[in-house]
Motif scaffolding. Structure first.
Motif, PDB file in Angstrom:
ATOM      1  N   TRP A 162      79.319 -60.320  35.815  1.00 49.54           N
ATOM      2  CA  TRP A 162      79.269 -61.535  35.255  1.00 49.54           C
ATOM      3  C   TRP A 162      78.248 -62.052  34.566  1.00 49.54           C
ATOM      4  N   PRO A 163      78.466 -62.925  33.436  1.00 51.65           N
ATOM      5  CA  PRO A 163      77.019 -63.309  32.938  1.00 51.65           C
ATOM      6  C   PRO A 163      76.351 -64.461  33.716  1.00 51.65           C
ATOM      7  N   LYS A 164      75.002 -64.074  33.923  1.00 56.69           N
ATOM      8  CA  LYS A 164      74.408 -64.975  35.028  1.00 56.69           C
ATOM      9  C   LYS A 164      74.258 -66.315  34.505  1.00 56.69           C
ATOM     10  N   ASP A 165      73.967 -66.640  33.287  1.00 58.58           N
ATOM     11  CA  ASP A 165      73.712 -67.838  32.791  1.00 58.58           C
ATOM     12  C   ASP A 165      75.133 -68.928  33.007  1.00 58.58           C
ATOM     13  N   ILE A 177      68.101 -54.597  38.770  1.00 58.66           N
ATOM     14  CA  ILE A 177      67.806 -54.331  36.971  1.00 58.66           C
ATOM     15  C   ILE A 177      68.750 -55.168  36.441  1.00 58.66           C
ATOM     16  N   ALA A 178      70.101 -55.638  36.879  1.00 53.85           N
ATOM     17  CA  ALA A 178      70.976 -56.025  35.791  1.00 53.85           C
ATOM     18  C   ALA A 178      70.548 -57.545  35.967  1.00 53.85           C
ATOM     19  N   ASP A 179      70.018 -58.088  36.808  1.00 53.11           N
ATOM     20  CA  ASP A 179      69.558 -59.333  36.911  1.00 53.11           C
ATOM     21  C   ASP A 179      68.723 -59.906  36.001  1.00 53.11           C
ATOM     22  N   THR A 180      67.686 -58.781  35.732  1.00 58.72           N
ATOM     23  CA  THR A 180      66.673 -58.999  34.410  1.00 58.72           C
ATOM     24  C   THR A 180      67.497 -59.044  33.212  1.00 58.72           C
ATOM     25  N   LYS A 181      68.455 -58.548  33.052  1.00 55.53           N
ATOM     26  CA  LYS A 181      69.515 -58.335  31.776  1.00 55.53           C
ATOM     27  C   LYS A 181      70.166 -59.474  31.427  1.00 55.53           C
ATOM     28  N   GLY A 182      70.362 -60.609  32.738  1.00 50.89           N
ATOM     29  CA  GLY A 182      71.396 -61.388  32.635  1.00 50.89           C
ATOM     30  C   GLY A 182      72.639 -61.190  33.074  1.00 50.89           C
ATOM     31  N   ILE A 183      72.680 -60.114  33.781  1.00 50.24           N
ATOM     32  CA  ILE A 183      74.176 -59.839  34.352  1.00 50.24           C
ATOM     33  C   ILE A 183      74.170 -59.799  35.896  1.00 50.24           C
ATOM     34  N   ILE A 184      75.165 -60.179  36.446  1.00 51.55           N
ATOM     35  CA  ILE A 184      75.375 -60.606  37.938  1.00 51.55           C
ATOM     36  C   ILE A 184      76.345 -59.312  37.994  1.00 51.55           C
ATOM     37  N   ILE A 185      75.903 -58.302  39.076  1.00 55.55           N
ATOM     38  CA  ILE A 185      76.916 -57.380  39.506  1.00 55.55           C
ATOM     39  C   ILE A 185      77.665 -57.886  40.763  1.00 55.55           C
ATOM     40  N   ALA A 186      78.904 -58.222  40.824  1.00 51.95           N
ATOM     41  CA  ALA A 186      79.500 -58.909  41.707  1.00 51.95           C
ATOM     42  C   ALA A 186      79.849 -57.801  42.861  1.00 51.95           C
ATOM     43  N   ASP A 187      80.437 -56.708  42.424  1.00 50.69           N
ATOM     44  CA  ASP A 187      80.735 -55.410  43.102  1.00 50.69           C
ATOM     45  C   ASP A 187      80.836 -54.635  42.383  1.00 50.69           C
ATOM     46  N   LYS A 220      83.245 -31.226  45.261  1.00 50.70           N
ATOM     47  CA  LYS A 220      84.637 -31.265  46.280  1.00 50.70           C
ATOM     48  C   LYS A 220      84.408 -33.000  46.597  1.00 50.70           C
ATOM     49  N   PRO A 221      85.381 -33.870  45.991  1.00 49.44           N
ATOM     50  CA  PRO A 221      85.489 -35.093  46.300  1.00 49.44           C
ATOM     51  C   PRO A 221      85.872 -35.560  47.618  1.00 49.44           C
ATOM     52  N   LEU A 222      85.100 -36.725  48.098  1.00 44.83           N
ATOM     53  CA  LEU A 222      85.233 -37.186  49.327  1.00 44.83           C
ATOM     54  C   LEU A 222      86.654 -38.148  49.284  1.00 44.83           C
ATOM     55  N   PRO A 223      87.432 -38.097  50.279  1.00 44.53           N
ATOM     56  CA  PRO A 223      88.829 -38.760  49.947  1.00 44.53           C
ATOM     57  C   PRO A 223      88.696 -40.291  50.132  1.00 44.53           C
ATOM     58  N   VAL A 224      87.670 -41.030  50.031  1.00 48.57           N
ATOM     59  CA  VAL A 224      87.364 -42.438  50.112  1.00 48.57           C
ATOM     60  C   VAL A 224      86.771 -42.902  48.820  1.00 48.57           C
ATOM     61  N   GLU A 225      86.967 -44.363  48.523  1.00 50.12           N
ATOM     62  CA  GLU A 225      86.110 -44.920  47.334  1.00 50.12           C
ATOM     63  C   GLU A 225      85.214 -45.671  48.019  1.00 50.12           C
ATOM     64  N   CYS A 226      84.093 -45.959  47.679  1.00 48.31           N
ATOM     65  CA  CYS A 226      82.997 -46.450  48.170  1.00 48.31           C
ATOM     66  C   CYS A 226      82.576 -47.826  47.621  1.00 48.31           C
ATOM     67  N   ILE A 227      83.260 -48.917  47.828  1.00 44.46           N
ATOM     68  CA  ILE A 227      83.261 -50.255  47.423  1.00 44.46           C
ATOM     69  C   ILE A 227      82.098 -51.004  48.093  1.00 44.46           C
ATOM     70  N   VAL A 228      81.174 -51.721  47.428  1.00 46.23           N
ATOM     71  CA  VAL A 228      80.165 -52.394  47.729  1.00 46.23           C
ATOM     72  C   VAL A 228      80.333 -54.104  47.087  1.00 46.23           C
ATOM     73  N   ARG A 229      80.030 -54.939  48.092  1.00 46.37           N
ATOM     74  CA  ARG A 229      80.483 -56.360  47.432  1.00 46.37           C
ATOM     75  C   ARG A 229      79.077 -57.186  47.652  1.00 46.37           C
ATOM     76  N   GLY A 230      78.809 -57.753  46.660  1.00 47.51           N
ATOM     77  CA  GLY A 230      77.441 -58.785  46.857  1.00 47.51           C
ATOM     78  C   GLY A 230      78.149 -60.151  46.625  1.00 47.51           C
ATOM     79  N   TYR A 231      79.114 -60.279  46.227  1.00 49.05           N
ATOM     80  CA  TYR A 231      79.915 -61.435  45.979  1.00 49.05           C
ATOM     81  C   TYR A 231      81.340 -61.276  46.486  1.00 49.05           C
ATOM     82  N   ILE A 232      81.846 -62.496  46.693  1.00 47.49           N
ATOM     83  CA  ILE A 232      83.424 -62.545  47.011  1.00 47.49           C
ATOM     84  C   ILE A 232      84.425 -62.757  45.868  1.00 47.49           C
TER      85      ILE A 232
END
Length: 296
Positions: free
Chosen positions: A235-238, A198-208, A106-118
């Motif tokens: 985002w590509p880290k490089d 994990i993504a950082d070691t693959k050259g990827i920034i997960i902004a949100d 049964k899905p919750l009625p909210v989406e859960c967004i997390v932001r590490g970058y603006i």
């Protein structure tokens, strides 16, 4: 490249609904989720399919769900078509690589967004108010700046074609109760931090990124998708440089193209040039290869 799948039609199965990207079939005690090659932007579904997109999203979600099993259980029963019920087998060719047999939560009625970058709507809110979802941030931040700590910024879940609305944590508490709101906040941030590293070691920034949760047999589980280029900013880290928008492995490339058009961001969608379709597909596939080491 496999055949493009804009829409599935399985007469022997009960269609439960179609989202922006996924077709969902009700199998009684489980659901069959088929990820098509549809793409949406600004909550409008485009007319064209993106090559291999459904495959990429399914493989990336599966990769991340497995990485997070000690933080929170997920909805996957199987991603191997051979394990699916007998009535699914005649559709195996279309299901291969782009489908999941999942628990019926049964899905919750909210989406859960997390932001590490603006970025995105968070950047617009910050410019206007100095805060995102009621969370006051330091003055003087620029677009794409890294935040000192990731923040939890939930939103409502809009009906198809409508826009999600950012809400405060207090509003989230009103919708689902304090205990559950605090749990999804803590789990969301824990998943993000692990994935970010994990993504950082693959050259990827997960902004949100955003997650959806559901209740299954009284237990909180993560459902839908997990840190795909549809639900995240990659985002590509490089080439990361704060102070403006970043190049990306996600559909921001498509959004940026659409922003150049004289289009009101409502249906019907404008036609997409072949080059935009191809490059969008390439960006999705590059995200999969970078994260998992495997393409198609």
């Amino acid at each position: 490249m496999a055949e493009l799948v804009l829409k599935t039609d399985f007469p022997d199965l009960k269609l439960a609904g179609r989202g922006k990207v996924r077709d969902i079939y009700d199998l009684g005690d489980a659901l069959l989720i088929v990820t098509t090659d549809r793409i949406s932007a600004f909550d409008v579904i485009m007319n064209e399919a993106i090559p291999d997109k459904g495959y990429v999203l399914t493989q990336i979600s599966t990769f991340w769900f497995r990485q997070m099993e000690d933080i929170i259980p997920n909805h996957i029963i199987s991603t191997d078509v051979k394990d699916f019920p007998a009535e699914c087998q005649k559709y195996a060719a279309q299901l291969e690589g782009r489908s999941m047999l999942v628990k019926k939560a049964k899905p919750l009625p909210v989406e859960c967004i997390v932001r590490g970058y603006i970025s995105g709507s968070g950047w617009k809110d910050y410019k206007a108010t100095g805060a995102i979802c009621g969370i006051t941030l330091p003055a003087g931040l620029v677009e794409s700046d890294k935040l000192e700590e990731p923040i939890f910024t939930p939103s409502t879940k809009a009906e198809l074609g409508e826009h999600d609305e950012n809400i405060s944590f207090d509003r989230c508490v009103e919708l689902i109760g304090r205990e559950l709101a605090e749990k999804i906040r803590d789990v969301t941030i824990a998943i993000y931090k692990r994935a970010r590293d994990i993504a950082d070691t693959k050259g990827i920034i997960i902004a949100d990124t955003k997650f959806e949760y559901g209740i299954y047999n009284g237990e909180l589980i993560i459902i839908d998708e997990c840190m795909t280029p549809d639900s995240s900013r990659f985002w590509p880290k490089d080439s990361y440089k704060p102070g403006g928008a970043q190049p990306s492995f996600d559909k921001q490339f498509l959004r940026d193209y659409l922003e150049t058009l004289d289009w009101g961001k409502t249906a019907p969608a404008p036609p997409l040039p072949e080059e935009i379709i191809r490059k969008t597909g390439e960006k999705y596939m590059e995200a999969l290869v970078r994260l998992t080491g495997k393409g198609k």
